[in-house]
Design an enzyme around this catalytic site. Structure first.
Site, short mmCIF file in Angstrom:
data_model
loop_
_atom_site.label_atom_id
_atom_site.label_comp_id
_atom_site.label_asym_id
_atom_site.label_seq_id
_atom_site.Cartn_x
_atom_site.Cartn_y
_atom_site.Cartn_z
N ILE A 1 -12.46 -1.32 -2.82
CA ILE A 1 -11.20 -2.17 -4.18
C ILE A 1 -11.60 -1.24 -5.16
O ILE A 1 -12.56 -1.00 -5.57
CB ILE A 1 -11.82 -3.53 -4.46
N CYS B 1 -14.33 0.43 6.22
CA CYS B 1 -13.35 -0.30 5.24
C CYS B 1 -13.15 0.48 3.89
O CYS B 1 -14.22 0.89 3.26
CB CYS B 1 -13.70 -1.73 4.97
N HIS C 1 -8.96 3.27 -2.66
CA HIS C 1 -7.48 2.80 -2.29
C HIS C 1 -7.13 2.07 -3.50
O HIS C 1 -6.87 0.76 -3.31
CB HIS C 1 -7.58 2.13 -0.91
N CYS D 1 0.65 -1.26 0.01
CA CYS D 1 0.10 0.15 0.02
C CYS D 1 0.85 1.23 -0.06
O CYS D 1 0.30 2.46 -0.29
CB CYS D 1 -0.90 0.11 1.24
#
Length: 399
Positions: free
Chosen positions: A218, A215, A344, A90
């Site tokens: 994707i 969260c 992300h 990441c």
């Protein structure tokens, strides 16, 4: 950095649309590259001496490796000095930024393009494959094969932080609601709907105490920035973001049984202190105006308040509850929406964070999320099981 090195600036950049895209990895690279050149007048492919591409798993998601030379070809760049692909999970985008910064500071080149690209969505029918690919970031032999993906891992941190420090479910919701509401004002973000803390708490449970809106998603997307030596930068623009400090720390923990803590990240504290020392920052809460930090899950942001020096350990929950990380608070955190709202796309995240700080310095973001006259900013990424943390300090004026 030693005094003999050169000042380095981010002179601008651009981004593709982020989200669940009907686009290939190569499509996204071209979109991000074109947007970057379009955003920096007077700089084109012929000016680029170094190319650094941050990307994590193109081999698994797109069945493609050796991607940095491919990006050069797609964008019409003949790299004359240096090219590389960086992979640090990441933190891959910030790793690419760091390498470009160091190369220019050392005098190896004057102008570099940093491009972060990720294609992660393969269609809903491929969700098991997508999740399996993500578990490779941990020690697959010991942790990944036992089903330890990101949500349960960060749920452990949330549980432990709650146990040790009294952090509440409501405080987690405040983080997610803040960031997703910022993303609603960001023109390329994956999620563009304002939500309330109650919406977070009422969203489906994923890994208790974490809910769906705790969260990050994707995400497909690409973002690029152009870095230049001071001499070159001053030929291009009067406004830039100058890199004044950088720190990185890696400790045991790629296999989670070796992690030093389940309620904090001493690696982040060490990395940020190194960056602060280079940048001459003594009190980050007083001196940093804007921070783009790695909120892959809502608990992450709360812990990062503490480890980056914005508050004492155990006070991160109260920090968000008191509104101190809002745009009009003590330090404006994740003004573009962070990972929770903006999305992300792993290799693009750190690059996008740097672009956000640059745009904030220039007053070039939507009015209702513009920080009042920011002069110093920070970007932060964690990677893997939190065993590596990377921090970079940006300033509106070179030191």
């Amino acid at each position: 950095m030693p005094a003999s090195t050169r000042n380095v600036a981010i002179v601008g950049g651009g981004t593709s649309e982020w989200g669940e895209r009907d686009a290939t990895w190569k499509d996204l690279a071209q979109e991000g590259g074109k947007a970057t050149f379009d955003a920096v007048p007077g700089v084109g492919p012929d000016d680029i001496e170094g190319l650094f591409v941050g990307t994590v798993q193109p081999e698994r998601f797109s069945y493609q490796s050796h991607v940095a030379p491919m990006v050069a070809e797609l964008l019409g760049i003949e790299v004359t000095e240096m090219t590389a692909r960086t992979e640090l999970a990441c933190a891959s985008g910030q790793a690419a930024l760091r390498y470009a910064w160091l190369a220019i500071a050392a005098g190896q080149l004057d102008t570099a393009l940093v491009l972060g690209v990720e294609k992660m969505n393969l269609g809903r029918e491929h969700m098991p494959e997508m999740q399996s690919s993500m578990s490779n970031v941990l020690d697959r032999e010991f942790d990944g094969v036992n089903g330890l993906s990101a949500p349960p891992f960060f749920a452990w941190y949330a549980q432990r932080h709650m146990h040790e420090h009294g952090t509440t479910r409501e405080q987690l919701s405040l983080v997610a609601a803040k960031n997703k509401s910022h993303a609603a004002k960001t023109d390329f973000a994956q999620y563009r709907s304002e939500i309330d803390p109650e919406d977070v708490t009422e969203s489906p449970k994923i890994a208790p105490p974490l809910h769906l809106y705790d969260c990050s998603g994707i995400t497909d997307g690409a973002t690029g920035v152009i870095l230049m030596s001071e001499e070159k930068a001053r030929e291009v623009t009067d406004t830039a973001a100058w890199i004044t400090g950088s720190g990185q720390s890696s400790m045991a923990g790629n296999s989670i049984n070796n992690l030093p803590s389940f309620s904090g990240w001493p690696q982040a504290r060490k990395a940020s202190q190194n960056a602060y020392d280079q940048a001459g920052i003594e009190d980050p809460l007083e001196e940093i105006d804007i921070a783009e930090i790695h909120d892959c899950f809502s608990i992450s942001e709360i812990i990062e308040y503490e480890e980056l020096g914005f508050c004492e350990r155990g006070e991160g929950g109260q920090f968000i509850e008191d509104g101190r990380s809002h745009i009009d608070g003590d330090v404006a955190v994740n003004t573009r929406g962070g990972l929770l709202g903006c999305g992300h796309p792993l290799g693009a995240t750190g690059v996008s964070q740097a672009l956000e700080v640059t745009r904030q310095f220039n007053g070039d973001v939507e009015n209702d999320r513009q920080v009042d006259d920011p002069t110093t900013g920070l970007i932060h990424n964690l990677s893997g099981s939190g065993s590596v943390h990377s921090v970079m300090v940006l300033d509106r004026d070179p030191q």
